[in-house]
Design a protein around this motif. Structure first.
Motif, short mmCIF file in Angstrom:
data_model
loop_
_atom_site.label_atom_id
_atom_site.label_comp_id
_atom_site.label_asym_id
_atom_site.label_seq_id
_atom_site.Cartn_x
_atom_site.Cartn_y
_atom_site.Cartn_z
N ALA A 1 -45.93 55.53 32.44
CA ALA A 1 -46.03 56.85 33.07
C ALA A 1 -44.79 57.69 32.79
CB ALA A 1 -46.24 56.70 34.57
N ILE A 2 -43.59 57.09 32.90
CA ILE A 2 -42.36 57.83 32.63
C ILE A 2 -42.33 58.30 31.18
CG2 ILE A 2 -39.85 57.61 32.44
CD1 ILE A 2 -39.92 55.80 34.89
N ALA A 3 -42.70 57.40 30.26
CA ALA A 3 -42.73 57.78 28.85
C ALA A 3 -43.69 58.92 28.60
CB ALA A 3 -43.10 56.56 27.99
N SER A 4 -44.85 58.88 29.25
CA SER A 4 -45.84 59.96 29.08
C SER A 4 -45.28 61.29 29.56
CB SER A 4 -47.12 59.62 29.84
OG SER A 4 -47.83 58.57 29.22
N MET A 5 -44.62 61.28 30.73
CA MET A 5 -44.08 62.53 31.25
C MET A 5 -42.97 63.07 30.36
SD MET A 5 -44.14 62.05 35.41
CE MET A 5 -43.32 60.45 35.44
N LEU A 6 -42.12 62.18 29.83
CA LEU A 6 -41.06 62.63 28.93
C LEU A 6 -41.64 63.22 27.65
CD1 LEU A 6 -38.45 59.74 29.33
CD2 LEU A 6 -38.29 62.07 30.22
N LEU A 7 -42.67 62.57 27.11
CA LEU A 7 -43.29 63.06 25.87
C LEU A 7 -43.99 64.39 26.11
CD1 LEU A 7 -44.69 59.69 24.50
CD2 LEU A 7 -42.87 61.08 23.48
N LEU A 8 -44.69 64.51 27.23
CA LEU A 8 -45.33 65.79 27.55
C LEU A 8 -44.29 66.89 27.74
CD1 LEU A 8 -48.15 64.71 30.04
CD2 LEU A 8 -48.46 65.70 27.76
N GLY A 9 -43.18 66.53 28.40
CA GLY A 9 -42.11 67.50 28.56
C GLY A 9 -41.52 67.93 27.23
N GLY A 10 -41.37 66.98 26.30
CA GLY A 10 -40.86 67.32 24.97
C GLY A 10 -41.79 68.24 24.21
N ALA A 11 -43.09 67.95 24.26
CA ALA A 11 -44.07 68.81 23.58
C ALA A 11 -44.08 70.21 24.20
CB ALA A 11 -45.45 68.18 23.65
N LEU A 12 -43.99 70.27 25.53
CA LEU A 12 -43.96 71.58 26.20
C LEU A 12 -42.69 72.35 25.83
CD1 LEU A 12 -45.23 73.52 28.23
CD2 LEU A 12 -44.02 72.30 30.06
N ALA A 13 -41.56 71.64 25.72
CA ALA A 13 -40.32 72.29 25.33
C ALA A 13 -40.41 72.87 23.93
CB ALA A 13 -39.15 71.30 25.43
N LEU A 14 -41.05 72.13 23.02
CA LEU A 14 -41.26 72.65 21.67
C LEU A 14 -42.08 73.93 21.69
CD1 LEU A 14 -42.04 69.37 19.66
CD2 LEU A 14 -39.97 70.77 19.49
N ALA A 15 -43.15 73.92 22.49
CA ALA A 15 -44.01 75.09 22.57
C ALA A 15 -43.27 76.29 23.15
CB ALA A 15 -45.26 74.78 23.40
N VAL A 16 -42.53 76.07 24.23
CA VAL A 16 -41.79 77.16 24.87
C VAL A 16 -40.73 77.72 23.92
CG1 VAL A 16 -40.19 77.74 26.74
CG2 VAL A 16 -42.22 76.36 27.21
N THR A 17 -40.01 76.83 23.24
CA THR A 17 -39.00 77.27 22.29
C THR A 17 -39.62 78.07 21.15
OG1 THR A 17 -37.66 75.33 22.81
CG2 THR A 17 -37.13 76.52 20.78
N GLY A 18 -40.78 77.58 20.68
CA GLY A 18 -41.47 78.30 19.61
C GLY A 18 -41.86 79.70 20.02
N VAL A 19 -42.40 79.85 21.22
CA VAL A 19 -42.79 81.18 21.72
C VAL A 19 -41.55 82.07 21.84
CG1 VAL A 19 -43.73 82.42 23.70
CG2 VAL A 19 -44.85 80.34 22.88
N TRP A 20 -40.47 81.50 22.37
CA TRP A 20 -39.24 82.29 22.54
C TRP A 20 -38.72 82.78 21.20
CZ3 TRP A 20 -34.14 81.15 20.98
CH2 TRP A 20 -33.17 82.04 21.47
N LEU A 21 -38.72 81.93 20.17
CA LEU A 21 -38.23 82.34 18.85
C LEU A 21 -39.09 83.44 18.24
CD1 LEU A 21 -37.31 78.85 17.32
CD2 LEU A 21 -35.71 80.68 17.98
N ILE A 22 -40.37 83.44 18.59
CA ILE A 22 -41.26 84.46 18.03
C ILE A 22 -41.08 85.81 18.71
CG2 ILE A 22 -43.70 85.12 17.80
CD1 ILE A 22 -44.34 82.15 17.39
N VAL A 23 -40.92 85.80 20.04
CA VAL A 23 -40.89 87.07 20.79
C VAL A 23 -39.48 87.60 21.02
CG1 VAL A 23 -43.04 86.46 21.95
CG2 VAL A 23 -40.85 85.95 23.06
N ALA A 24 -38.45 86.76 20.87
CA ALA A 24 -37.09 87.18 21.22
C ALA A 24 -36.42 87.96 20.10
CB ALA A 24 -36.25 85.97 21.59
N PHE A 25 -36.94 87.85 18.89
CA PHE A 25 -36.31 88.52 17.76
C PHE A 25 -37.31 89.45 17.09
CE2 PHE A 25 -34.22 84.45 18.38
CZ PHE A 25 -32.89 84.80 18.42
N SER A 26 -36.77 90.54 16.56
CA SER A 26 -37.64 91.51 15.90
C SER A 26 -38.19 90.95 14.59
CB SER A 26 -36.87 92.81 15.63
OG SER A 26 -35.74 92.54 14.80
N PHE A 27 -39.36 91.38 14.23
CA PHE A 27 -40.01 90.93 13.01
C PHE A 27 -39.67 91.90 11.88
CE2 PHE A 27 -43.52 90.68 10.01
CZ PHE A 27 -43.68 89.32 9.87
N PRO A 28 -39.39 91.47 10.67
CA PRO A 28 -39.37 90.08 10.22
C PRO A 28 -38.02 89.42 10.51
CG PRO A 28 -39.00 91.52 8.37
CD PRO A 28 -39.22 92.43 9.55
#
Length: 424
Positions: free
Chosen positions: A89-116
């Motif tokens: 269970a702990i491993a699952s929560m850590l892995l889910l947290g890691g995947a969520l962190a990747l997603a949040v970071t990805g969204v931030w990199l897309i919206v935080a800086f002007s394109f291109p």
């Protein structure tokens, strides 16, 4: 045929004559000396290195038999130490947290800086990685023929009766297929409960063993199997998916010396990373499956409570005779016969093999032991049920009711009969 060794094959522990089936490494049927022997001629390689396969087999055998010794004679409803479940269970929560962190970071990199901006490319890559690592919730098997209550009322009534008897929720989807198997699980985000009955197995079992089969499969909805719970599912899938993603793939050939050196270095880094991820995946899976095997013992116990101990033991012996069931069903199907003749033919083959059943049970302990086995060896499962207390059936299936159920499935039986007849 059973090959019995004599003379130098005598057991050094108790002096009894050793036995063997199908040229397996001999063992003592009395004291089980040498039953733990590694038999590379009869085992598929799991890792590709003989010394690793030998070491992991020894470890798996010890873990499997120790778990049996720890559970035998105690109430299986008590899950005991929660170490494996807690780690998973702990491993699952850590892995889910890691995947969520990747997603949040990805969204931030897309919206935080002007394109291109190069950050957008990295953000899209991180989103893609998070998507690839997402938990898989499963879906209905394409080969599953889903039944309705209107079409199979007798079967659904029996399923409901067995579920109520063991305190399990009724499945939301009931279906059949052409495998010599049965399974229960949950699929989709809504976690729909699914029960599948393989008709060659279902049609070959006598009435009370069918009740035992239902009791075992429906027991998976209440036995705490980590493979079927949403909280622990990421631990057994996500790291394996990550290892597949980073494993190097040959995409180009040729090029200069600089390109070859760069490719070799990149491949080396990818192989190391993939190996580490896959090693961690194997470790988590092996931990989770210890608890999964405990859950299988409990499902067997629930089968015995609802169908009676003799029927549950008979069902487990049927699993040892899977090849005989396949041969009997194929032979009778090619002759144009359905489940009545399947059942008679399988009963005949099981009767003929009755004398060697104890040896088959023992040999299964050796041959089914694995760090990655989802089920305990059939012989240990049978041994667990054979001890006290013996259970009387709480649900009895009469031959008349069984015939009505088979009549409801006549169209499906005929389709499976044709498929089996045409198979090699």
């Amino acid at each position: 045929m059973i090959d019995t060794t004599t003379g130098t094959g005598a057991c050094p522990r108790c002096a009894a004559t050793t036995v063997s089936l199908w040229d397996a490494t001999p063992w003592c049927a009395g004291c089980e000396w040498n039953l733990d022997a590694y038999d590379p001629e009869r085992r598929a390689s799991e890792f590709g290195w003989a010394w690793v396969d030998r070491w992991t087999y020894r470890l798996a055998y010890r873990m499997t038999t120790r778990q049996f010794d720890r559970l035998v004679g105690r109430p299986l409803d008590d899950p005991g130490p929660a170490t494996a479940r807690l780690v998973t269970a702990i491993a699952s929560m850590l892995l889910l947290g890691g995947a969520l962190a990747l997603a949040v970071t990805g969204v931030w990199l897309i919206v935080a800086f002007s394109f291109p901006n190069p950050s957008v490319v990295l953000g899209v890559a991180l989103l893609g990685l998070a998507y690839a690592l997402r938990p898989r919730f499963g879906r209905l098997d394409e080969d599953l023929t889903v039944l309705s209550r209107d079409r199979a009322p007798e079967l659904f009534a029996l399923v409901d009766e067995v579920a109520a008897a063991i305190g399990a929720p009724a499945p939301q989807v009931v279906g059949v297929d052409g495998d010599i198997n049965a399974y229960a699980g949950t699929v989709g985000v809504r976690r729909r409960r699914v029960l599948c009955l393989g008709l060659p197995l279902w049609g070959s079992l006598p009435a009370q063993e069918r009740v035992a089969l239902l009791g075992h499969e429906l027991g998976h909805f209440v036995n705490g199997d980590p493979r079927r719970t949403l909280l622990t599912q990421p631990a057994v899938t996500m790291l394996g998916s990550a290892a597949d993603l980073v494993r190097p793939v040959r995409t180009v050939s040729g090029g200069g010396i600089a390109e070859l050196v760069g490719t070799a270095l990149a491949n080396a880094v990818q192989w190391v990373l993939a190996g580490l991820l896959f090693g961690a995946h194997l470790l988590l899976v092996s931990v989770a499956l210890r608890d999964s095997q405990r859950a299988e013992y409990l499902a067997d116990e629930l089968a015995a409570r609802v169908a009676g101990s003799p029927a549950a033991c008979g069902m487990l012996d049927a699993f040892l005779a899977e090849e005989s069931i396949a041969l009997a069903v194929r032979r009778e199907s090619r002759a144009g016969h359905g489940p009545d003749r399947w059942r008679a033919a399988v009963a005949g083959s099981r009767s003929a093999a009755a004398e060697r059943l104890p040896l088959l049970r023992q040999l299964s302990v050796r041959e089914e032991a694995s760090l990655f086995a989802t089920h305990p060896p059939s012989g240990l499962r049978r041994r667990m049920l054979a001890g006290p207390p013996a259970h009387e059936p709480t649900v009895e299936l009469t031959d008349e009711r069984m015939a009505r159920i088979d009549a409801e499935l006549a169209r499906d039986y005929e389709q499976v009969r044709r498929e089996v007849s045409w198979s090699g």
